[in-house]
Design a protein around this motif. Structure first.
Motif, PDB file in Angstrom:
ATOM      1  N   MET A   1       0.835  -1.192   0.000  1.00  0.00           N
ATOM      2  CA  MET A   1       0.000   0.000   0.000  1.00  0.00           C
ATOM      3  C   MET A   1       0.879   1.255   0.000  1.00  0.00           C
ATOM      4  O   MET A   1       1.915   1.307   0.638  1.00  0.00           O
ATOM      5  CB  MET A   1      -0.877   0.015   1.252  1.00  0.00           C
ATOM      6  CG  MET A   1      -2.058   0.944   1.104  1.00  0.00           C
ATOM      7  SD  MET A   1      -3.225   0.740   2.480  1.00  0.00           S
ATOM      8  CE  MET A   1      -2.566   1.901   3.638  1.00  0.00           C
ATOM      9  N   ALA A   2       0.418   2.241  -0.747  1.00  0.00           N
ATOM     10  CA  ALA A   2       1.138   3.521  -0.800  1.00  0.00           C
ATOM     11  C   ALA A   2       1.110   4.177   0.568  1.00  0.00           C
ATOM     12  O   ALA A   2       0.299   3.815   1.426  1.00  0.00           O
ATOM     13  CB  ALA A   2       0.486   4.425  -1.836  1.00  0.00           C
ATOM     14  N   ALA A   3       2.031   5.111   0.752  1.00  0.00           N
ATOM     15  CA  ALA A   3       2.026   5.852   2.015  1.00  0.00           C
ATOM     16  C   ALA A   3       0.686   6.557   2.180  1.00  0.00           C
ATOM     17  O   ALA A   3       0.096   7.013   1.189  1.00  0.00           O
ATOM     18  CB  ALA A   3       3.158   6.876   2.017  1.00  0.00           C
ATOM     19  N   LEU A   4       0.218   6.626   3.422  1.00  0.00           N
ATOM     20  CA  LEU A   4      -1.068   7.289   3.675  1.00  0.00           C
ATOM     21  C   LEU A   4      -1.019   8.761   3.257  1.00  0.00           C
ATOM     22  O   LEU A   4      -2.016   9.341   2.886  1.00  0.00           O
ATOM     23  CB  LEU A   4      -1.441   7.168   5.158  1.00  0.00           C
ATOM     24  CG  LEU A   4      -1.719   5.748   5.680  1.00  0.00           C
ATOM     25  CD1 LEU A   4      -2.107   5.793   7.152  1.00  0.00           C
ATOM     26  CD2 LEU A   4      -2.801   5.075   4.861  1.00  0.00           C
ATOM     27  N   THR A   5       0.202   9.340   3.345  1.00  0.00           N
ATOM     28  CA  THR A   5       0.319  10.759   2.998  1.00  0.00           C
ATOM     29  C   THR A   5       0.133  10.996   1.503  1.00  0.00           C
ATOM     30  O   THR A   5      -0.103  12.130   1.091  1.00  0.00           O
ATOM     31  CB  THR A   5       1.697  11.306   3.420  1.00  0.00           C
ATOM     32  OG1 THR A   5       2.701  10.417   2.938  1.00  0.00           O
ATOM     33  CG2 THR A   5       1.815  11.425   4.924  1.00  0.00           C
ATOM     34  N   ASP A   6       0.249   9.946   0.700  1.00  0.00           N
ATOM     35  CA  ASP A   6       0.069  10.135  -0.741  1.00  0.00           C
ATOM     36  C   ASP A   6      -1.399  10.114  -1.160  1.00  0.00           C
ATOM     37  O   ASP A   6      -1.721  10.461  -2.294  1.00  0.00           O
ATOM     38  CB  ASP A   6       0.830   9.046  -1.518  1.00  0.00           C
ATOM     39  CG  ASP A   6       2.313   9.378  -1.635  1.00  0.00           C
ATOM     40  OD1 ASP A   6       2.625  10.594  -1.609  1.00  0.00           O
ATOM     41  OD2 ASP A   6       3.133   8.451  -1.721  1.00  0.00           O
ATOM     42  N   LEU A   7      -2.269   9.702  -0.259  1.00  0.00           N
ATOM     43  CA  LEU A   7      -3.687   9.636  -0.610  1.00  0.00           C
ATOM     44  C   LEU A   7      -4.281  11.035  -0.744  1.00  0.00           C
ATOM     45  O   LEU A   7      -3.858  11.965  -0.066  1.00  0.00           O
ATOM     46  CB  LEU A   7      -4.453   8.863   0.476  1.00  0.00           C
ATOM     47  CG  LEU A   7      -3.993   7.433   0.754  1.00  0.00           C
ATOM     48  CD1 LEU A   7      -4.809   6.837   1.901  1.00  0.00           C
ATOM     49  CD2 LEU A   7      -4.138   6.579  -0.506  1.00  0.00           C
ATOM     50  N   THR A   8      -5.275  11.123  -1.615  1.00  0.00           N
ATOM     51  CA  THR A   8      -6.025  12.380  -1.631  1.00  0.00           C
ATOM     52  C   THR A   8      -6.970  12.366  -0.438  1.00  0.00           C
ATOM     53  O   THR A   8      -7.197  11.308   0.182  1.00  0.00           O
ATOM     54  CB  THR A   8      -6.862  12.524  -2.914  1.00  0.00           C
ATOM     55  OG1 THR A   8      -7.879  11.514  -2.906  1.00  0.00           O
ATOM     56  CG2 THR A   8      -5.990  12.395  -4.162  1.00  0.00           C
ATOM     57  N   LEU A   9      -7.534  13.510  -0.165  1.00  0.00           N
ATOM     58  CA  LEU A   9      -8.452  13.616   0.974  1.00  0.00           C
ATOM     59  C   LEU A   9      -9.639  12.684   0.798  1.00  0.00           C
ATOM     60  O   LEU A   9     -10.068  12.006   1.738  1.00  0.00           O
ATOM     61  CB  LEU A   9      -8.914  15.090   1.100  1.00  0.00           C
ATOM     62  CG  LEU A   9      -9.612  15.528   2.383  1.00  0.00           C
ATOM     63  CD1 LEU A   9      -9.409  17.022   2.586  1.00  0.00           C
ATOM     64  CD2 LEU A   9     -11.089  15.210   2.374  1.00  0.00           C
ATOM     65  N   ALA A  10     -10.150  12.627  -0.449  1.00  0.00           N
ATOM     66  CA  ALA A  10     -11.297  11.739  -0.717  1.00  0.00           C
ATOM     67  C   ALA A  10     -10.912  10.278  -0.488  1.00  0.00           C
ATOM     68  O   ALA A  10     -11.704   9.490   0.057  1.00  0.00           O
ATOM     69  CB  ALA A  10     -11.793  11.954  -2.140  1.00  0.00           C
ATOM     70  N   GLN A  11      -9.678   9.932  -0.873  1.00  0.00           N
ATOM     71  CA  GLN A  11      -9.220   8.550  -0.643  1.00  0.00           C
ATOM     72  C   GLN A  11      -9.050   8.267   0.847  1.00  0.00           C
ATOM     73  O   GLN A  11      -9.346   7.170   1.330  1.00  0.00           O
ATOM     74  CB  GLN A  11      -7.889   8.305  -1.374  1.00  0.00           C
ATOM     75  CG  GLN A  11      -8.053   8.251  -2.895  1.00  0.00           C
ATOM     76  CD  GLN A  11      -6.725   8.360  -3.642  1.00  0.00           C
ATOM     77  OE1 GLN A  11      -5.732   8.861  -3.112  1.00  0.00           O
ATOM     78  NE2 GLN A  11      -6.713   7.901  -4.901  1.00  0.00           N
ATOM     79  N   MET A  12      -8.575   9.285   1.580  1.00  0.00           N
ATOM     80  CA  MET A  12      -8.452   9.104   3.038  1.00  0.00           C
ATOM     81  C   MET A  12      -9.823   8.851   3.651  1.00  0.00           C
ATOM     82  O   MET A  12      -9.984   7.975   4.503  1.00  0.00           O
ATOM     83  CB  MET A  12      -7.842  10.357   3.687  1.00  0.00           C
ATOM     84  CG  MET A  12      -6.382  10.605   3.324  1.00  0.00           C
ATOM     85  SD  MET A  12      -5.833  12.181   4.043  1.00  0.00           S
ATOM     86  CE  MET A  12      -4.307  12.443   3.120  1.00  0.00           C
ATOM     87  N   LYS A  13     -10.809   9.625   3.210  1.00  0.00           N
ATOM     88  CA  LYS A  13     -12.176   9.441   3.732  1.00  0.00           C
ATOM     89  C   LYS A  13     -12.658   8.012   3.465  1.00  0.00           C
ATOM     90  O   LYS A  13     -13.237   7.361   4.354  1.00  0.00           O
ATOM     91  CB  LYS A  13     -13.139  10.425   3.052  1.00  0.00           C
ATOM     92  CG  LYS A  13     -13.284  11.757   3.775  1.00  0.00           C
ATOM     93  CD  LYS A  13     -14.133  12.729   2.964  1.00  0.00           C
ATOM     94  CE  LYS A  13     -15.603  12.333   2.909  1.00  0.00           C
ATOM     95  NZ  LYS A  13     -16.341  12.656   4.133  1.00  0.00           N
ATOM     96  N   ALA A  14     -12.404   7.554   2.242  1.00  0.00           N
ATOM     97  CA  ALA A  14     -12.856   6.212   1.872  1.00  0.00           C
ATOM     98  C   ALA A  14     -12.139   5.163   2.723  1.00  0.00           C
ATOM     99  O   ALA A  14     -12.764   4.222   3.233  1.00  0.00           O
ATOM    100  CB  ALA A  14     -12.607   5.978   0.385  1.00  0.00           C
ATOM    101  N   GLY A  15     -10.828   5.335   2.905  1.00  0.00           N
ATOM    102  CA  GLY A  15     -10.043   4.387   3.691  1.00  0.00           C
ATOM    103  C   GLY A  15     -10.490   4.348   5.142  1.00  0.00           C
ATOM    104  O   GLY A  15     -10.557   3.281   5.759  1.00  0.00           O
TER     105      GLY A  15
END
Lengths: 492, 497
Positions: A1-15
């Motif tokens: 899995m990619a670093a959490l910091t690389d996620l977009t905000l929308a991806q963070m919400k989904a995760g």
């Protein structure tokens, strides 16, 4: 899995919703990224304890199914927003050590939606600047570098800490404020998205004032969807701000479709300035093509008073600033320098001489001058009249089109110190952003391409009053077609 | 035409030209742009919001009640209400001005031109023009005498709403200036927009004074700042006008300047000259929208106005038949007029007569007996120990003959002391006129028997002795005998022979 910091905000919400990771894990990873990136000087204050406690609260809310729109999302807060109990200085020495006993309306809304504050972000002193070099706490270094160069670049300004932190993946999004381009230009310089909503959309209560009739909070984030999410959380009527607009706030992210059929997009001919950078001109033409592909009709429009916008801005904004900054007098809070045996006037002079930097002093002097007896009519009053004409230009253009498409800034990011000796050259950075500020219109910058040196360039969309939805949706359409995927490679 | 007030100089008489800017603190629970309390006399810095202290990022929000009060005041002065007005910033640095600017209305005030009728003893009635009324914030208070090396600042007053009521330069004497402030004070008190308390600083005046020879254009004026009593206003004008005449007659010229009145020395002195005047750099307050009022709002304000002192006075003369003097005294302030109207209503009801028939008697008693007594006690009419209903009862007892004039006076003294009802006092202390003919006839017979010599003299033609017999009977009754009844009975008894 990619670093959490690389996620977009929308991806963070989904995760978070899918319980792939906890808010605490997400925030913790960002705290470490912030600590590792101190060389950028993006943060004036780091608040990991606050962020973690907000993350824990978000985890509880997520578990209980009561999560707010931004539950567990790590944000950076521009240090122009007053935050309760956390030092707030506007990057000025005159407010060193100032801890507000109150929370700005915007940050209160964001925290109410569950967001976590990683810290306070560097900016130009009192938001006066276009490169984040006027900060009393040192310049912010852009995470970007030109191809094959190690020369430090500016992140734009005044929201330079915000743009650098988002671009360097130190936070999911950051608040900004935009007076003449202070969200859009740094977003363009750092390859991220940034929106300044309609004047009055977000409350100015608790935001340290630069120029009251122009200042407007907004957001910088990785992409259009992320901007839409944060903007929704921070917008809304506030009875504590008399210039706040009492209008319903749409669910912006839910309204993003990117279908521009039936939309007319205006290209203002006056923005095609002589000697425009060839990369930029080519990018603008590409933007027109993307809009057409998305179904929009392209029309040429005229904004005849564009040339007068910059001088108008540099009269109105300093005039208001000269008055807004009068309260920093050493009497009640912040820095006080009282010369031995001196008078009250001596204390004012010494405090303000010591507490304000050169750019702030320059603008206070310009502002004081243009409001002075005998000069008021020639400068301030005339500028107000031109400002009305600029607003009228836009109103007329919006009879022929729904949105305007322009470049965000005349160039890509420049080197640290390249323009500090020439204020006029620095002010010219705002040439495309200032008109929409004077008219109070919603405007957004999206990353659209790179210069030949590999530095980001932005395109700007300007909409009718309160049509943030239209601006975001058109930006979303262009963003999909631009396919901008570049990110600064980590050198820090 | 009444006599004109002039300053007699070596070169002849000089006319004085006066204009006043009265700062009246608006009655409202909270400040003009913040929720902090406006109560007078709080602990220093206990009534200060974040806005009043000008903390970073704070914004003003206009208090609607202050707007309402300014509009009502404008309407009471017959002034034009501007449906569109705007706030401006007046920029200057001072320690008790936290924002570094005062939010005021410079170019577009909420109230435009109006007028105020005044009356002076020498000058008679005249009209003073009102130029404008605008709303503005008060500053805090700097205190310099608590420490030899430091100044203190109290921000309780910072942000309190003031109405600045600006007159035209229409006054020509200290008496007129005094009458103007008095009339203005009556109106704002009557409508409840300002308590008019000059001692607490809720009302204070900047006085503009210039002098000229009759028929010449206006001279250069000096402004005397912040004068806080009518007496001081008049003293300051008299001093300042004399000062200006002396300078002009010595061949000098008047420099426009701001001056202060020193009540201890009774003189004015220079504060700053025009050259040193602040450049206030007024510009529209960007944190507030222009103030737009609807015609309906103004009408609501108009409907909320009580009867104004001038109208009330005219009504007392026309409807109640009172003399201009009595009408003037009774309408001089709201409390007196309220007290009088309660007394009048009670008196009319008790005596079953129309108010007009009892108004003069009630007015005379109130302005004579009641005001005399209150004056001696040093008490305001609102705090009178005797209520209007008790006054009405006393007047009724007089009217129906239960009390004689002297008995009523005696009883009133007791009322002031005990606060009891007059009927109850009369009953308990036996303070009633004796009109019982049987008892009086007995007393008369006793007096005649005890003074046989005087009786003989009377009957032989010495009519003047009638008064002696009246006195003796009154004395025998302990002052309670009804003099009219005594007269009748005595005449009959003396002339029977």
């Amino acid at each position: 899995m990619a670093a959490l910091t690389d996620l977009t905000l929308a991806q963070m919400k989904a995760g978070l919703a899918a319980k792939q990771f906890s808010a605490r894990e997400l925030v913790q990873e960002h705290i470490e990224a912030v600590e590792a990136a101190r060389v950028l000087n993006a943060w004036l204050v780091e608040t990991p304890e606050i962020a973690l406690s907000q993350a824990d609260a978000a985890d509880r809310a997520l578990a209980a199914g009561e999560a707010g729109l931004l539950a567990g999302i790590p944000l950076g807060i521009k240090d122009l927003f007053c935050t309760k109990g956390v030092e707030t200085t506007a990057s000025s020495k005159i407010l060193k050590g100032f801890k507000p006993t109150y929370e700005s309306t915007v940050t209160e809304k964001l925290f109410g939606a569950g967001a976590a504050m990683l810290g306070k972000l560097n900016l130009d002193e009192f938001a006066m600047g276009s490169s984040n070099e006027t900060s009393a706490y040192g310049p912010v270094i852009s995470p970007w570098r030109a191809n094959g160069s190690e020369q430090p670049l500016v992140p734009g300004g005044s929201s330079g800490g915000s743009s650098a932190a988002v671009a360097a993946r130190l936070c999911a999004a950051a608040t900004g404020t935009d007076t003449g381009g202070s969200i859009r230009q740094p977003a363009a310089f750092t390859g991220i998205a940034g929106i300044k909503p309609t004047y009055g959309r977000c409350s100015r209560w608790g935001v340290i004032a630069f120029a009251s009739s122009l200042d407007q909070p907004g957001v910088l984030a990785r992409d259009v969807t992320d901007c839409a999410l944060v903007l929704e959380a921070m917008s809304g009527y506030d009875p504590k701000d008399s210039t706040s607009l009492n209008a319903p706030v749409p669910h912006y992210a839910g309204g993003l479709g990117g279908d521009l059929r039936g939309k007319r997009i205006g290209i203002p001919k006056e923005y095609r300035v002589d000697g425009m950078d060839a990369d930029l001109e080519a990018l603008w033409r590409k933007g027109v093509d993307w809009a057409k592909e998305a179904g929009a009709e392209i029309v040429e429009v005229s904004l005849p008073h564009t040339r007068e916008a910059l001088p108008t801005y540099y009269i109105v904004a300093p005039a208001e600033a000269s008055s807004n900054l009068a309260r920093y007098d050493g009497v009640r809070y912040g820095l006080r320098v009282a010369p031995e045996g001196g008078s009250l006037a001596d204390m004012y002079a010494a405090t303000r001489a010591e507490g304000f930097g050169a750019e702030v002093k320059r603008r206070i002097m310009i502002g004081t001058y243009v409001l002075s007896a005998g000069y008021y009519d020639a400068y301030y009053l005339k500028a107000q009249k031109v400002r009305a004409l600029i607003s009228r230009d836009f109103a007329q253009a919006f009879e022929a089109c729904d949105l305007l498409l322009t470049p965000t800034a005349p160039t890509g990011a420049f080197g640290l110190g390249a323009k500090t000796a020439d204020p006029i050259a620095m002010y010219l950075n705002d040439v495309f952003t200032v008109p929409a500020s004077l008219a109070g219109l919603p405007a957004m910058s999206i990353p659209a391409g790179l210069t030949s040196d590999g530095l980001p360039l932005g395109l700007q969309l300007i909409g009718r009053p309160l049509d943030e939805m239209g601006v975001l949706d058109a930006a979303f359409a262009l963003e999909r077609r631009a396919g901008f995927a570049a990110a600064p490679s980590r050198w820090w | 035409m009444a006599e004109t007030y002039t300053i007699e100089g070596r070169t002849g008489p000089w006319e004085v030209v006066l204009g006043l800017e009265v700062h009246a603190q608006v009655i409202s629970k909270s400040k003009l742009f913040s929720g902090a309390s406006t109560t007078f006399g709080g602990e220093p810095n206990s009534q200060v919001s974040l806005v009043d202290a000008a903390m970073p990022g704070m914004l003003p929000v206009l208090n609607g009640e202050c707007v309402r009060q300014a509009v009502r005041t404008g309407l009471a002065l017959g002034a034009k209400i501007n449906l569109w007005s705007r706030f401006d910033r007046k920029n200057y640095f001072y320690a008790d001005l936290p924002q570094g600017y005062q939010i005021s209305q410079f170019q577009h005030p909420i109230v435009g031109e109006g007028k105020l009728e005044i009356e002076t003893e020498e000058g008679g009635p005249r009209t003073v023009g009102i130029e404008r009324i605008h709303l503005e914030q008060d500053a805090g208070k700097s205190i310099h005498d608590l420490s030899p090396s430091a100044s203190y600042v109290d921000l309780n007053r910072s942000g309190v709403a003031l109405m600045e009521i600006v007159s035209k330069p229409d006054m020509r004497s200290p008496a007129e200036a005094g009458a103007y402030v008095t009339a203005l004070r009556q109106i704002v008190r009557a409508i409840g927009s300002c308590d008019g308390n000059m001692q607490e600083g809720s009302m204070r005046a900047d006085v503009n004074v210039s002098v000229r020879k009759a028929g010449e254009p206006f001279g250069t004026r000096c402004e005397i700042k912040n004068v806080n009593s009518i007496r001081f206003i008049q003293q300051a004008i008299a001093y300042e006008a004399r000062r200006q005449v002396e300078i002009l007659e010595d061949g000098g010229s008047i420099h426009q300047e701001t001056r202060l009145f020193d009540p201890d020395r009774g003189e004015t002195r220079s504060l700053r000259s025009k050259e040193d005047a602040h450049d206030y750099r007024y510009f529209p307050e960007p944190d507030l929208l222009p103030l737009e009022l609807t015609a309906e709002f103004v009408e609501e304000c108009r409907r909320s106005l009580p009867e104004l002192p001038g109208a009330r006075r005219a009504r007392y003369e026309a409807e109640l038949g009172l003399t201009p003097y009595l009408a003037g005294v009774l309408t001089a302030d709201q409390d007196s007029a309220d007290w009088f109207e309660a007394l009048l209503a009670d008196t009319a009801k008790r005596q079953g007569k129309p108010p007009r028939d009892v108004a003069e008697r009630a007015a005379n008693w109130m302005t004579g007996e009641l005001f005399g007594a209150l004056n001696k006690l040093g008490v305001e009419v609102a705090d009178s120990p005797v209520s209007p209903a008790q006054g009405g009862e006393l007047l009724a007892l007089l009217a129906d003959g239960t009390l004689s004039g002297p008995l009523a006076k005696q009883l009133f003294e007791i009322m002031l002391e005990t606060r009891e009802d007059p009927g109850a006092i009369a009953e308990a202390r036996g303070l009633k006129q004796v009109s019982d003919t049987g008892a009086l006839e007995t007393a008369i017979a006793q007096v005649m028997a005890a003074n046989a010599d005087k009786l003989a003299e009377y009957r032989s033609g010495k009519d003047k002795l009638f008064g002696f017999f009246v006195g003796q009977v009154m004395k025998a009754s302990g002052g309670k005998a009804n003099p009219a009844v005594v007269n009748d009975l005595l005449k009959k008894a003396l002339n029977q022979a």
